[in-house]
Design a protein around this motif. Structure first.
Motif, PDB file in Angstrom:
ATOM      1  N   ARG B 270      15.392  56.605  62.235  1.00 53.53           N
ATOM      2  CA  ARG B 270      15.723  55.156  62.028  1.00 53.53           C
ATOM      3  C   ARG B 270      15.259  54.737  60.815  1.00 53.53           C
ATOM      4  O   ARG B 270      13.925  54.555  60.672  1.00 53.53           O
ATOM      5  N   ALA B 271      16.086  54.010  59.857  1.00 48.94           N
ATOM      6  CA  ALA B 271      15.615  53.968  58.476  1.00 48.94           C
ATOM      7  C   ALA B 271      15.078  52.417  58.532  1.00 48.94           C
ATOM      8  O   ALA B 271      15.948  51.567  57.898  1.00 48.94           O
ATOM      9  N   ARG B 272      13.999  52.077  59.164  1.00 47.67           N
ATOM     10  CA  ARG B 272      13.714  50.604  59.209  1.00 47.67           C
ATOM     11  C   ARG B 272      13.282  50.106  58.195  1.00 47.67           C
ATOM     12  O   ARG B 272      13.457  48.576  57.955  1.00 47.67           O
ATOM     13  N   ALA B 273      12.720  50.768  57.091  1.00 46.78           N
ATOM     14  CA  ALA B 273      12.412  50.266  55.806  1.00 46.78           C
ATOM     15  C   ALA B 273      13.286  49.726  55.121  1.00 46.78           C
ATOM     16  O   ALA B 273      13.440  48.828  54.378  1.00 46.78           O
ATOM     17  N   ALA B 274      14.572  50.681  55.115  1.00 52.01           N
ATOM     18  CA  ALA B 274      15.619  50.025  54.501  1.00 52.01           C
ATOM     19  C   ALA B 274      16.503  48.798  55.214  1.00 52.01           C
ATOM     20  O   ALA B 274      16.865  48.039  54.535  1.00 52.01           O
ATOM     21  N   GLU B 275      16.482  48.953  56.183  1.00 54.06           N
ATOM     22  CA  GLU B 275      16.861  47.723  57.158  1.00 54.06           C
ATOM     23  C   GLU B 275      16.109  46.420  56.701  1.00 54.06           C
ATOM     24  O   GLU B 275      16.765  45.321  56.354  1.00 54.06           O
ATOM     25  N   ARG B 276      14.705  46.610  56.804  1.00 52.67           N
ATOM     26  CA  ARG B 276      13.954  45.232  56.388  1.00 52.67           C
ATOM     27  C   ARG B 276      14.186  44.896  54.891  1.00 52.67           C
ATOM     28  O   ARG B 276      14.224  43.793  54.592  1.00 52.67           O
ATOM     29  N   ALA B 277      14.475  45.763  54.127  1.00 50.33           N
ATOM     30  CA  ALA B 277      14.425  45.494  52.596  1.00 50.33           C
ATOM     31  C   ALA B 277      16.082  44.863  52.439  1.00 50.33           C
ATOM     32  O   ALA B 277      16.190  44.140  51.451  1.00 50.33           O
ATOM     33  N   ALA B 291      17.058  49.149  48.794  1.00 44.83           N
ATOM     34  CA  ALA B 291      16.748  49.464  50.361  1.00 44.83           C
ATOM     35  C   ALA B 291      16.766  50.852  50.434  1.00 44.83           C
ATOM     36  O   ALA B 291      15.503  51.444  51.180  1.00 44.83           O
ATOM     37  N   ALA B 292      17.703  51.538  49.891  1.00 48.60           N
ATOM     38  CA  ALA B 292      17.348  53.287  49.655  1.00 48.60           C
ATOM     39  C   ALA B 292      16.248  53.644  49.321  1.00 48.60           C
ATOM     40  O   ALA B 292      15.587  54.436  49.852  1.00 48.60           O
ATOM     41  N   GLU B 293      15.633  53.019  48.159  1.00 53.78           N
ATOM     42  CA  GLU B 293      14.269  53.127  47.624  1.00 53.78           C
ATOM     43  C   GLU B 293      13.236  52.999  48.332  1.00 53.78           C
ATOM     44  O   GLU B 293      12.329  53.944  48.542  1.00 53.78           O
ATOM     45  N   ALA B 294      13.376  51.840  49.261  1.00 54.73           N
ATOM     46  CA  ALA B 294      12.238  51.613  50.234  1.00 54.73           C
ATOM     47  C   ALA B 294      12.130  52.669  51.223  1.00 54.73           C
ATOM     48  O   ALA B 294      11.138  53.187  51.620  1.00 54.73           O
ATOM     49  N   GLU B 295      13.468  53.074  51.686  1.00 45.18           N
ATOM     50  CA  GLU B 295      13.392  54.160  52.609  1.00 45.18           C
ATOM     51  C   GLU B 295      12.803  55.606  52.416  1.00 45.18           C
ATOM     52  O   GLU B 295      11.960  56.232  53.217  1.00 45.18           O
ATOM     53  N   LEU B 296      12.876  55.929  51.076  1.00 45.99           N
ATOM     54  CA  LEU B 296      12.663  57.177  50.524  1.00 45.99           C
ATOM     55  C   LEU B 296      11.433  57.173  49.808  1.00 45.99           C
ATOM     56  O   LEU B 296      10.958  58.330  49.245  1.00 45.99           O
ATOM     57  N   GLU B 297      10.690  56.032  49.765  1.00 48.17           N
ATOM     58  CA  GLU B 297       9.554  55.894  48.952  1.00 48.17           C
ATOM     59  C   GLU B 297       8.451  56.965  49.065  1.00 48.17           C
ATOM     60  O   GLU B 297       7.957  57.587  48.554  1.00 48.17           O
ATOM     61  N   ASN B 298       8.320  57.528  50.616  1.00 49.78           N
ATOM     62  CA  ASN B 298       7.210  58.246  51.031  1.00 49.78           C
ATOM     63  C   ASN B 298       7.816  59.679  51.191  1.00 49.78           C
ATOM     64  O   ASN B 298       7.015  60.504  51.972  1.00 49.78           O
ATOM     65  N   ALA B 299       8.966  60.045  50.659  1.00 53.26           N
ATOM     66  CA  ALA B 299       9.607  61.195  51.082  1.00 53.26           C
ATOM     67  C   ALA B 299       8.999  62.288  50.241  1.00 53.26           C
ATOM     68  O   ALA B 299       8.313  62.270  49.296  1.00 53.26           O
ATOM     69  N   SER B 300       8.555  63.557  50.982  1.00 53.17           N
ATOM     70  CA  SER B 300       7.980  64.503  50.482  1.00 53.17           C
ATOM     71  C   SER B 300       8.885  65.630  50.061  1.00 53.17           C
ATOM     72  O   SER B 300       9.234  66.329  51.163  1.00 53.17           O
ATOM     73  N   PRO B 301       9.219  66.159  48.961  1.00 55.90           N
ATOM     74  CA  PRO B 301      10.127  67.210  48.701  1.00 55.90           C
ATOM     75  C   PRO B 301       9.407  68.486  48.653  1.00 55.90           C
ATOM     76  O   PRO B 301       8.146  68.595  48.563  1.00 55.90           O
ATOM     77  N   LEU B 302      10.060  69.571  49.009  1.00 59.28           N
ATOM     78  CA  LEU B 302       9.516  70.912  48.919  1.00 59.28           C
ATOM     79  C   LEU B 302      10.555  71.422  47.727  1.00 59.28           C
ATOM     80  O   LEU B 302      10.691  70.895  46.945  1.00 59.28           O
ATOM     81  N   GLU B 310      17.538  61.777  46.446  1.00 58.76           N
ATOM     82  CA  GLU B 310      18.415  61.279  45.565  1.00 58.76           C
ATOM     83  C   GLU B 310      19.671  61.192  46.307  1.00 58.76           C
ATOM     84  O   GLU B 310      20.437  60.190  46.326  1.00 58.76           O
ATOM     85  N   LEU B 311      19.875  62.169  46.845  1.00 65.06           N
ATOM     86  CA  LEU B 311      21.308  62.419  47.382  1.00 65.06           C
ATOM     87  C   LEU B 311      21.404  61.314  48.860  1.00 65.06           C
ATOM     88  O   LEU B 311      22.233  60.598  48.976  1.00 65.06           O
ATOM     89  N   ALA B 312      20.281  61.322  49.414  1.00 66.90           N
ATOM     90  CA  ALA B 312      20.082  60.204  50.705  1.00 66.90           C
ATOM     91  C   ALA B 312      20.164  58.730  50.127  1.00 66.90           C
ATOM     92  O   ALA B 312      21.039  58.058  50.583  1.00 66.90           O
ATOM     93  N   LYS B 313      19.451  58.702  48.782  1.00 70.01           N
ATOM     94  CA  LYS B 313      19.571  57.326  48.394  1.00 70.01           C
ATOM     95  C   LYS B 313      20.959  56.995  48.000  1.00 70.01           C
ATOM     96  O   LYS B 313      21.623  55.960  48.480  1.00 70.01           O
TER      97      LYS B 313
END
Lengths: 175, 324
Positions: B270-277, B291-302, B310-313
């Protein structure tokens, strides 16, 4: 356990692990249904249960007691082909033929799904009662059946021609 | 060979009694995942309790929502007139998953409890903390293009594979459960656990606890919703990224939003950070991007899946733009 296969009632005792596919092929000698991937990826094992298409490799036979199971053997015979079987021959819908029983069983049910108005991932308007029978719709709806010979164009032509013929016959009957 | 017994439940009480909370018992729905896992010997139950005969109804709730029996087939849910009209993101999510054959077999309860398709989970020659606790994870430094960037832990980076659940978490769906200590209902967002140190424990279900139904609350603006799935081929593939979204826009301002993400997280996200933004902001591409940046801000790539961020954003921006 009692199974109803191609309108025949059959008694068979099988292990709980036995898939519907293995019941058909190894216990009942109905080898028209094919084993491709045995993990639900290729669709070669597609059969109809109460008119709906399923992957018989992912089905435990024990769960399908007393259901109406239809395999390619029940759909048509060499002397009396199902219209879709005849169309697969006419439109070169196969080369090696291994995926063909699954393709045909899947397509028979898929045509029924379109007729009853089941949308697909491609259907733009979910409120529509009547779904268009486009090439893209057929490709999307048949994506659970792989053909490693790549006979897709012929398969789609065969399905389209069969659907068009059925529709024409229905219009004639209605008129 | 381990002996395997089969029992068919006629109602939730008989299902629970037959299961008995035993670690070697499994509830069996359409079998599309469990049968495969049994064949691979990843699941080795001694008893399967067939629950396909339970609760196959979809009915209206007093609150204007829908109550969906756990035994409802995926096709039936996607096809249902009320779902298509009021929750199109749910129809579209289901229809974009698996194949026609599998959707005809799979149940709603089974879809929710399906296991990850991480290659290393399936490969018993590989290390996997989910399959074999505390054995290690070969995905983290392995071929991890399909793995998660959100909700991961040093123990596990496997994605939850469901499309349906992504739409359901966006809709605030509630899961109805029946357990030894009675019935309870919890938000679907609370059903799946993050892996943390124990990826082998995937849900908060008690031993033997059974999903009996899913309830979707009334959400009028969800009539304007959709599901967008990005994958390696056009059909019949798991998501690299998917977005379920509903947007309530009036006079160019976002009054409310529901966003779920699939393919990028260890549980239906659930992308609550994006919703709030985005709520309260103008429905513009720039605000959707923020909003997309807010949700993926803490994403951890391998090593292999950084592209998903970037694709998700971009998929979020595109999907919201389609609904604006």
């Amino acid at each position: 356990m009692r199974f109803i296969i191609n309108e025949h009632s059959i008694e068979a005792d099988v292990d709980v692990r036995t898939s519907l596919l293995d019941l058909l092929r190894d216990h009942l000698g109905l080898t028209g249904t094919k084993k491709g991937c045995n993990q639900g990826a290729c669709g070669a094992c597609t059969v109809l249960v109460d008119g709906e298409r399923i992957n018989s490799c992912l089905a435990l036979a024990v769960q399908y007691q007393d259901r109406e199971i239809l395999t390619i053997e029940g759909l048509g015979t060499i002397g009396d082909l199902h219209p879709l079987q005849a169309a697969f021959i006419e439109y070169d819908g196969f080369q090696c033929g291994y995926c063909t029983p699954g393709q045909i069983c899947s397509a028979v049910a898929m045509i029924g799904e379109i007729r009853r108005g089941l949308p697909s991932a491609l259907t733009e308007d979910l409120a529509l009662e009547q779904i268009g029978f486009s090439e893209d719709e057929i490709r999307e709806r048949m994506s659970g059946n792989l053909c490693r010979c790549g006979a897709y164009n012929g398969i789609i032509e065969a399905i389209r021609a069969t659907y068009a013929e059925e529709s024409a016959q229905e219009r004639e009957a209605a008129a | 060979m381990i002996e395997l017994r089969y029992e068919k439940a006629v109602d939730p009480a008989s299902a629970m009694q037959l299961h008995g909370g035993r670690g070697t018992a499994r509830y069996l729905g359409g079998g599309t995942n469990l049968v495969d896992l049994m064949r691979e010997e990843i699941e080795q139950p001694g008893l399967v309790v067939d629950v396909t005969g339970l609760s196959g109804d979809i009915r209206e709730t007093d609150g204007g929502g829908l109550l969906i029996g756990a035994g409802v087939k995926n096709t039936a849910l996607a096809e249902h007139r009320a779902v298509r009209a009021r929750y199109p993101l749910l129809s579209r999510a289901i229809l974009s998953g698996a194949s026609g054959q599998i959707r005809n077999m799979a149940t709603v309860g089974g879809n929710i409890l399906q296991r990850t398709r991480c290659y290393y989970f399936y490969d018993d020659a590989a290390r996997c903390n989910k399959r074999s606790p505390e054995s290690g994870c070969d995905a983290i430094d392995g071929f991890n293009r399909i793995h998660a960037v959100l909700g991961t832990s040093p123990a596990c980076v496997a994605t939850h594979p469901s499309d349906m659940c992504v739409a359901l978490v966006a809709l605030d769906a509630v899961v109805h459960l029946q357990g030894a200590s009675g019935a309870r209902a919890i938000p679907l967002t609370d059903l799946h656990r993050l892996p943390d140190g124990h990826p082998e424990i995937e849900t908060v279900l008690e031993p033997g606890e059974l999903i009996t139904a899913i309830e979707i609350p009334n959400l009028p603006f969800a009539a304007r919703s959709t599901y967008r799935k990005v994958r390696d081929r056009a059909s019949y593939a798991f998501a690299l990224v998917s977005v379920a979204a509903a947007l309530d826009v009036e006079h160019g301002i976002v009054r409310d939003a529901r966003i779920g993400l699939g393919g990028v997280a260890t549980k239906p996200w659930r992308a609550r950070a994006a919703e709030r933004a985005v709520v309260g902001k103008a429905a513009t591409e720039a605000n959707f991007r923020a909003a997309a940046e807010a949700e993926l801000e803490n994403a951890s790539p391998l090593s292999g899946n950084g592209f998903k961020i970037e694709l998700a954003k971009r998929t979020i921006v595109h999907t919201l733009g389609e609904l604006a």
